[in-house]
Design a protein around this motif. Structure first.
Motif, PDB file in Angstrom:
ATOM      1  N   TYR A 198      31.191  -4.801 -11.508  1.00 57.11           N
ATOM      2  CA  TYR A 198      31.996  -4.021 -12.458  1.00 57.11           C
ATOM      3  C   TYR A 198      33.378  -3.672 -11.918  1.00 57.11           C
ATOM      4  O   TYR A 198      34.178  -3.096 -12.649  1.00 57.11           O
ATOM      5  CB  TYR A 198      31.299  -2.691 -12.794  1.00 57.11           C
ATOM      6  CG  TYR A 198      29.996  -2.770 -13.548  1.00 57.11           C
ATOM      7  CD1 TYR A 198      29.588  -3.921 -14.197  1.00 57.11           C
ATOM      8  CD2 TYR A 198      29.171  -1.652 -13.639  1.00 57.11           C
ATOM      9  CE1 TYR A 198      28.389  -3.966 -14.880  1.00 57.11           C
ATOM     10  CE2 TYR A 198      27.977  -1.685 -14.338  1.00 57.11           C
ATOM     11  CZ  TYR A 198      27.582  -2.855 -14.949  1.00 57.11           C
ATOM     12  OH  TYR A 198      26.401  -2.878 -15.630  1.00 57.11           O
TER      13      TYR A 198
ATOM     14  N   VAL B  38      30.561   2.436  -6.701  1.00 51.44           N
ATOM     15  CA  VAL B  38      30.497   3.889  -6.845  1.00 51.44           C
ATOM     16  C   VAL B  38      29.711   4.482  -5.679  1.00 51.44           C
ATOM     17  O   VAL B  38      29.037   3.774  -4.937  1.00 51.44           O
ATOM     18  CB  VAL B  38      29.924   4.309  -8.222  1.00 51.44           C
ATOM     19  CG1 VAL B  38      30.899   3.936  -9.330  1.00 51.44           C
ATOM     20  CG2 VAL B  38      28.571   3.708  -8.466  1.00 51.44           C
TER      21      VAL B  38
ATOM     22  N   CYS C 292      28.931   8.557 -10.542  1.00 54.74           N
ATOM     23  CA  CYS C 292      28.209   7.860 -11.611  1.00 54.74           C
ATOM     24  C   CYS C 292      27.550   8.947 -12.452  1.00 54.74           C
ATOM     25  O   CYS C 292      27.016   9.914 -11.892  1.00 54.74           O
ATOM     26  CB  CYS C 292      27.176   6.951 -10.952  1.00 54.74           C
ATOM     27  SG  CYS C 292      25.845   6.410 -12.028  1.00 54.74           S
ATOM     28  N   SER C 293      27.567   8.806 -13.764  1.00 49.04           N
ATOM     29  CA  SER C 293      27.028   9.891 -14.604  1.00 49.04           C
ATOM     30  C   SER C 293      25.539  10.116 -14.340  1.00 49.04           C
ATOM     31  O   SER C 293      25.042  11.238 -14.454  1.00 49.04           O
ATOM     32  CB  SER C 293      27.267   9.603 -16.090  1.00 49.04           C
ATOM     33  OG  SER C 293      26.618   8.425 -16.496  1.00 49.04           O
TER      34      SER C 293
ATOM     35  N   ASN D 259      20.877   4.777  -8.641  1.00 45.99           N
ATOM     36  CA  ASN D 259      22.073   5.540  -9.037  1.00 45.99           C
ATOM     37  C   ASN D 259      21.838   7.042  -8.867  1.00 45.99           C
ATOM     38  O   ASN D 259      21.878   7.823  -9.821  1.00 45.99           O
ATOM     39  CB  ASN D 259      22.432   5.251 -10.507  1.00 45.99           C
ATOM     40  CG  ASN D 259      22.660   3.778 -10.789  1.00 45.99           C
ATOM     41  OD1 ASN D 259      21.978   2.929 -10.233  1.00 45.99           O
ATOM     42  ND2 ASN D 259      23.600   3.478 -11.648  1.00 45.99           N
TER      43      ASN D 259
ATOM     44  N   CYS E 135      23.694   6.702 -18.735  1.00 49.47           N
ATOM     45  CA  CYS E 135      24.969   6.128 -18.290  1.00 49.47           C
ATOM     46  C   CYS E 135      25.972   6.276 -19.429  1.00 49.47           C
ATOM     47  O   CYS E 135      25.711   5.805 -20.539  1.00 49.47           O
ATOM     48  CB  CYS E 135      24.763   4.655 -17.943  1.00 49.47           C
ATOM     49  SG  CYS E 135      26.321   3.746 -17.930  1.00 49.47           S
ATOM     50  N   ILE E 136      27.113   6.871 -19.144  1.00 52.45           N
ATOM     51  CA  ILE E 136      28.095   7.120 -20.215  1.00 52.45           C
ATOM     52  C   ILE E 136      28.704   5.827 -20.760  1.00 52.45           C
ATOM     53  O   ILE E 136      29.252   5.822 -21.848  1.00 52.45           O
ATOM     54  CB  ILE E 136      29.231   8.049 -19.744  1.00 52.45           C
ATOM     55  CG1 ILE E 136      29.871   7.489 -18.470  1.00 52.45           C
ATOM     56  CG2 ILE E 136      28.726   9.465 -19.521  1.00 52.45           C
ATOM     57  CD1 ILE E 136      31.359   7.563 -18.484  1.00 52.45           C
ATOM     58  N   VAL E 137      28.629   4.754 -19.991  1.00 54.96           N
ATOM     59  CA  VAL E 137      29.208   3.489 -20.462  1.00 54.96           C
ATOM     60  C   VAL E 137      28.220   2.791 -21.408  1.00 54.96           C
ATOM     61  O   VAL E 137      28.559   2.455 -22.546  1.00 54.96           O
ATOM     62  CB  VAL E 137      29.532   2.555 -19.265  1.00 54.96           C
ATOM     63  CG1 VAL E 137      30.056   1.209 -19.747  1.00 54.96           C
ATOM     64  CG2 VAL E 137      30.512   3.233 -18.329  1.00 54.96           C
ATOM     65  N   HIS E 138      26.999   2.613 -20.950  1.00 59.30           N
ATOM     66  CA  HIS E 138      26.022   1.874 -21.758  1.00 59.30           C
ATOM     67  C   HIS E 138      25.579   2.648 -22.993  1.00 59.30           C
ATOM     68  O   HIS E 138      25.218   2.053 -24.003  1.00 59.30           O
ATOM     69  CB  HIS E 138      24.825   1.480 -20.893  1.00 59.30           C
ATOM     70  CG  HIS E 138      25.186   0.435 -19.884  1.00 59.30           C
ATOM     71  ND1 HIS E 138      25.726   0.745 -18.660  1.00 59.30           N
ATOM     72  CD2 HIS E 138      25.134  -0.911 -19.950  1.00 59.30           C
ATOM     73  CE1 HIS E 138      25.985  -0.366 -17.998  1.00 59.30           C
ATOM     74  NE2 HIS E 138      25.627  -1.390 -18.763  1.00 59.30           N
TER      75      HIS E 138
ATOM     76  N   GLU F   3      20.273  -0.076 -19.277  1.00 54.34           N
ATOM     77  CA  GLU F   3      20.758   1.312 -19.378  1.00 54.34           C
ATOM     78  C   GLU F   3      21.224   1.611 -20.801  1.00 54.34           C
ATOM     79  O   GLU F   3      21.662   2.719 -21.092  1.00 54.34           O
ATOM     80  CB  GLU F   3      21.923   1.546 -18.407  1.00 54.34           C
ATOM     81  CG  GLU F   3      21.508   1.583 -16.955  1.00 54.34           C
ATOM     82  CD  GLU F   3      22.687   1.552 -16.001  1.00 54.34           C
ATOM     83  OE1 GLU F   3      23.832   1.721 -16.448  1.00 54.34           O
ATOM     84  OE2 GLU F   3      22.463   1.336 -14.801  1.00 54.34           O
TER      85      GLU F   3
ATOM     86  N   CYS G  51      33.590   1.378 -16.804  1.00 56.52           N
ATOM     87  CA  CYS G  51      33.161   2.590 -16.111  1.00 56.52           C
ATOM     88  C   CYS G  51      34.392   3.222 -15.436  1.00 56.52           C
ATOM     89  O   CYS G  51      35.037   2.585 -14.600  1.00 56.52           O
ATOM     90  CB  CYS G  51      32.108   2.207 -15.073  1.00 56.52           C
ATOM     91  SG  CYS G  51      31.643   3.596 -14.034  1.00 56.52           S
TER      92      CYS G  51
ATOM     93  N   TRP H  32      34.647   5.346 -13.225  1.00 55.63           N
ATOM     94  CA  TRP H  32      34.505   5.535 -11.775  1.00 55.63           C
ATOM     95  C   TRP H  32      34.642   4.199 -11.039  1.00 55.63           C
ATOM     96  O   TRP H  32      35.233   4.146  -9.966  1.00 55.63           O
ATOM     97  CB  TRP H  32      33.172   6.230 -11.476  1.00 55.63           C
ATOM     98  CG  TRP H  32      33.148   7.623 -12.033  1.00 55.63           C
ATOM     99  CD1 TRP H  32      33.918   8.674 -11.620  1.00 55.63           C
ATOM    100  CD2 TRP H  32      32.335   8.120 -13.110  1.00 55.63           C
ATOM    101  NE1 TRP H  32      33.634   9.788 -12.378  1.00 55.63           N
ATOM    102  CE2 TRP H  32      32.668   9.491 -13.290  1.00 55.63           C
ATOM    103  CE3 TRP H  32      31.364   7.557 -13.931  1.00 55.63           C
ATOM    104  CZ2 TRP H  32      32.066  10.289 -14.256  1.00 55.63           C
ATOM    105  CZ3 TRP H  32      30.759   8.349 -14.896  1.00 55.63           C
ATOM    106  CH2 TRP H  32      31.108   9.703 -15.057  1.00 55.63           C
TER     107      TRP H  32
HETATM  108 FE1  SF4 Z   1      26.980   4.795 -13.371  1.00 56.38          FE
HETATM  109 FE2  SF4 Z   1      27.164   3.775 -15.784  1.00 56.38          FE
HETATM  110 FE3  SF4 Z   1      29.220   3.591 -14.115  1.00 56.38          FE
HETATM  111 FE4  SF4 Z   1      26.951   2.138 -13.699  1.00 56.38          FE
HETATM  112  S1  SF4 Z   1      28.400   1.939 -15.392  1.00 56.38           S
HETATM  113  S2  SF4 Z   1      28.115   3.278 -12.195  1.00 56.38           S
HETATM  114  S3  SF4 Z   1      25.414   3.596 -14.404  1.00 56.38           S
HETATM  115  S4  SF4 Z   1      28.365   5.463 -14.988  1.00 56.38           S
END
Ligand code: SF4
Ligand code: 13P
Length: 352
Positions: free
Chosen positions: A56, A95, A120-121, A148, A207-210, A235, A304, A306
């Protein structure tokens, strides 16, 4: 038991996560980027260091990791690679939990990260005090946590798993008749619960992205591209997973693009993964799964925030100054290593 399924959501209220704004990207002139890349390359050699990047992160970091003998991988392989590589310094672009896992497994090595604020959330959703207290209330459950998570949460667990190995581990525990307390990603937990039928309590993290992928908009995109295979990271919410042709870790999704005969793919995971997919399957057409549709919050652009904190400039600075060093107290690392090592040993038995 819920709807005939043996899954329960833990009755805890998890902390709200402050989501950082996406960093403003200042596109450096090519000459400056080239100079930075060269600086990183020579410092990696000078400092006996290797770069380990997640799929990522920015494509530029991924390419640099490979060019310099490091690796680009999912979180399971990142952990394994660090233990097997002879370099004395591991530079982890990803992360924080990824850097911590590397440090826990390699206490004698120095582990650097471009930005220690890259969290990571899921990790933030699962503070140790709350989690440990909940585990103490369920002593008859085997505690399985996703990678995570913080070193403290790992140290409280019986098993650590990544998305690449969660399913076989839970199947294995189901065969032994164990009840599972799973944390922190409720979507991944629910996915493995449905495939194994094992009794599971799910921590309510996500997970805030998925979580931003939207089933209604995905269904419409599939109608427009009926020949496309749908690839989904677990996720993602249930109604998105239900539409998938392949559900799996980042590595599994990349392999699917290479191996499936389809020309088109709809991909529900962080867009950083397209770098590797395009490299390995340049003739395939890749479409990002929609994050719009009903209930869209537009908080995410399938990136993401982060992971985006990892930049070439910060990487060079970490190598130059030693900033961004991951430290885990040796006593904590010893405890956290047990469930991680259990996963790595289990992974070896699967390979055989
Ligand atoms: Fe965490 Fe989601 Fe970022 Fe993966 S994509 S590191 S699960 S916040
Ligand atoms: P993988 O283990 O599949 O690389 O996933 C890590 C992650 O953070 C996904 O959001």
């Amino acid at each position: 038991m819920k709807n005939g399924l043996r899954e329960t959501l833990a009755d805890v209220s998890i902390p709200l996560v402050k989501i950082p704004a996406h960093p403003v990207r200042l596109e450096l002139p090519e000459s400056e980027k080239k100079a930075l890349r060269e600086r990183v390359k020579s410092m990696l050699q000078e400092k006996n260091a290797v770069l380990v990047a997640h799929y990522y992160t920015d494509g530029e970091l991924q390419d640099l990791a490979e060019e310099t003998g490091g690796c680009v991988a999912d979180s399971l392989e990142m952990a394994r690679f660090g233990t097997e590589h002879p370099a004395q310094t591991l530079v982890v672009a990803g992360v924080r939990f990824m850097g911590e896992t590397s440090k826990i497994l390699n206490n004698e090595k120095r582990v650097l990260m471009p930005d220690l604020a890259a969290t990571c959330s899921l990790d933030e959703n699962c503070p140790i005090d709350l989690f440990a207290e909940y585990c103490d209330r369920h002593p008859d459950h085997t505690v399985v946590v996703y990678a995570n998570t913080s070193a403290e949460v790992k140290a409280r667990a019986d098993w650590v798993v990544t998305s690449g190995i969660a399913l076989p581990v839970i199947k294995h525990l189901a065969e032994r008749g164990e009840k599972i307390l799973w944390g922190p990603d409720r979507h991944l937990g629910r996915y493995v619960q449905r495939l194994t039928g094992v009794e599971m309590i799910l921590w309510p993290g996500s997970c805030i992205v998925h979580e931003e992928f939207k089933a209604d908009a995905l269904a419409r995109l599939r109608e427009l591209h009926p020949q496309a295979a749908v690839l989904v990271h677990p996720e993602s919410p249930q109604d998105v997973v239900d539409q998938a042709d392949v559900v799996g870790s980042t590595t599994a999704l990349i392999q699917a693009v290479q191996q499936l005969p389809n020309k088109e793919f709809i991909v529900a995971t962080d867009a950083g993964i397209f770098n590797k997919m395009k490299q390995l399957a340049p003739d395939k057409i890749l479409l990002g799964a929609p994050i719009g549709g009903e209930g869209a919050t537009c908080e995410s652009c399938a990136r993401c925030p982060w992971m985006e904190m990892n930049t070439l400039a910060k990487l060079a600075q970490a190598l130059e100054t030693g900033a961004g060093e991951i430290l885990v107290a040796p006593e904590l690392a010893t405890r956290a290593r047990i469930p991680i090592q259990r996963m790595l040993d289990f992974a070896k038995t699967l390979k055989k």
